[in-house]
Design an enzyme around this catalytic site. Sequence first.
Site, PDB file in Angstrom:
ATOM      1  N   GLU A 121       0.904  -1.169  -0.111  1.00  0.00           N
ATOM      2  CA  GLU A 121       0.114   0.007  -0.018  1.00  0.00           C
ATOM      3  C   GLU A 121       0.876   1.166   0.068  1.00  0.00           C
ATOM      4  O   GLU A 121       1.976   1.226   0.403  1.00  0.00           O
ATOM      5  CB  GLU A 121      -0.988   0.139   1.301  1.00  0.00           C
ATOM      6  CG  GLU A 121      -1.870   1.154   1.240  1.00  0.00           C
ATOM      7  CD  GLU A 121      -2.542   1.054   2.781  1.00  0.00           C
ATOM      8  OE1 GLU A 121      -3.730   1.538   2.687  1.00  0.00           O
ATOM      9  OE2 GLU A 121      -1.863   0.735   3.712  1.00  0.00           O
ATOM     10  N   LYS A 155     -10.140   0.227  -2.019  1.00  0.00           N
ATOM     11  CA  LYS A 155     -10.362  -0.158  -0.628  1.00  0.00           C
ATOM     12  C   LYS A 155     -11.587   0.196   0.070  1.00  0.00           C
ATOM     13  O   LYS A 155     -12.240   1.256   0.121  1.00  0.00           O
ATOM     14  CB  LYS A 155      -9.131   0.657   0.372  1.00  0.00           C
ATOM     15  CG  LYS A 155      -9.098   0.035   1.566  1.00  0.00           C
ATOM     16  CD  LYS A 155      -7.727   1.047   2.256  1.00  0.00           C
ATOM     17  CE  LYS A 155      -7.634   0.488   3.743  1.00  0.00           C
ATOM     18  NZ  LYS A 155      -6.418   1.228   4.213  1.00  0.00           N
ATOM     19  N   CYS A 165      -4.592  -3.562   3.352  1.00  0.00           N
ATOM     20  CA  CYS A 165      -4.454  -3.214   4.567  1.00  0.00           C
ATOM     21  C   CYS A 165      -5.714  -3.386   5.539  1.00  0.00           C
ATOM     22  O   CYS A 165      -5.735  -4.496   6.055  1.00  0.00           O
ATOM     23  CB  CYS A 165      -4.011  -1.736   4.818  1.00  0.00           C
ATOM     24  SG  CYS A 165      -2.912  -1.241   6.260  1.00  0.00           S
TER      25      CYS A 165
END
Length: 308
Positions: free
Chosen positions: A71, A142, A186
Site C-alpha cells: 500500500e 479499498k 491493509c
Amino acid sequence: MRLQRVVIASSRAASSSGGSKQHRVVMPRGRHRIACAQMTSTADFQHNLQTVTELCKRAKAEACEALFLPEAFARIGATDASYAEPLDGPIVRACCALAKEYGLWMSLGGYAERDGDGRKRFNSHVMIDPLSGEISGDVYRKIHLFDTDAAVGVDGGGMRESDYTRAGTTLASYDTTFGKVGASICYDLRFPDVYQALRFEHEADVICVPSAFTKSTGQAHWEVLLRARAIETQCYVVAAAQAGKHGETRESYGHAMVIDPWGRIVAKMDDPSNEVGIAVAEIDLALVDSIRTQMPLAEHRRRVRAEF
C-alpha cells in the site's frame, strides 16, 4: 435491536471503472515463484519509482512471475486528494511499462486514484498484465478505511483515512498465470467477510494484503491476522508491506511475508522492520487443491444469520 448488515458487492467481470477487459488465463495447477515486496516510501514519487524499478530487477533475477507492492508504494504521507491521479496517470503508466519490460505481473498495492469530484480520492489496487502492459480486470478500491485513535506516528496520534479517502464498495479478483488472485488492502484484514467472499464467491487461490500497518498495531496483530485469513480461506496470503520511518511523524511495521493455505509462513524478510527488498515464495496450486480436498470447507460451509 436488530444488527444492521452492510452488504459488500462483488464483481468478477470488467467494469466501466477503467480496468481493461479481463481475459481468461490458463492456470497450470503447479508451482510458481512470486516476489512480495517491502519498501519505505516517501512523498517523492520519482524516488519511490526508483525503488520499484530495483524491486522489479530483483524479482526478475529470482525468476519470479509476479511482484506484489505494498500500500502507498507510489507516495506516502500526504492526507489530501491534491496529488491523486487517474488510472491513466503517470503512476500507473510507469508501472505498466515496468511490468512489460520485466515480464512481471504487478500488484500495485494501493495508490491515490483521483475521484470524479476531486474532493476525495480512492485508495486503489491495480493488477498489471505483463504481456499487454495494461491493467488487467477491475480496479479494487479499498472498502474499509482506517479511522482510529491507535498510535500511528513516531510520536503517537491517530488517523482518519475517511477525511480524504472515499470508500469503495466492490471486491475484485484477477485471473493470472499463478492462480486466481483476490485483492484487499491493509485495514480490510480485520474484516473476515472480505476474505470469505474472495474465497467462496471469487474462488481465489491467492489473496494479497498490501499494507502500511502502523508499528503498534503491527506488533500486536499483523502476523496472527494474516495467518488466520490464510487458514480460514485455504489460500496463499501475500502481504507486501511498508517498513520503517517515512519521515518525522510516520513509521510502518514492515514484516512482509507470504503464508501458505495451511497457515505456515513460507517467505519473509531477513530484516523485517527496515529492509527494502523482496521475499520470494513458491505458490503451489497443487497444495491449495490438496488441502481443500482433505478439508473441504466449501462443502462443509453453512450460511449463518445472527439476529439480535
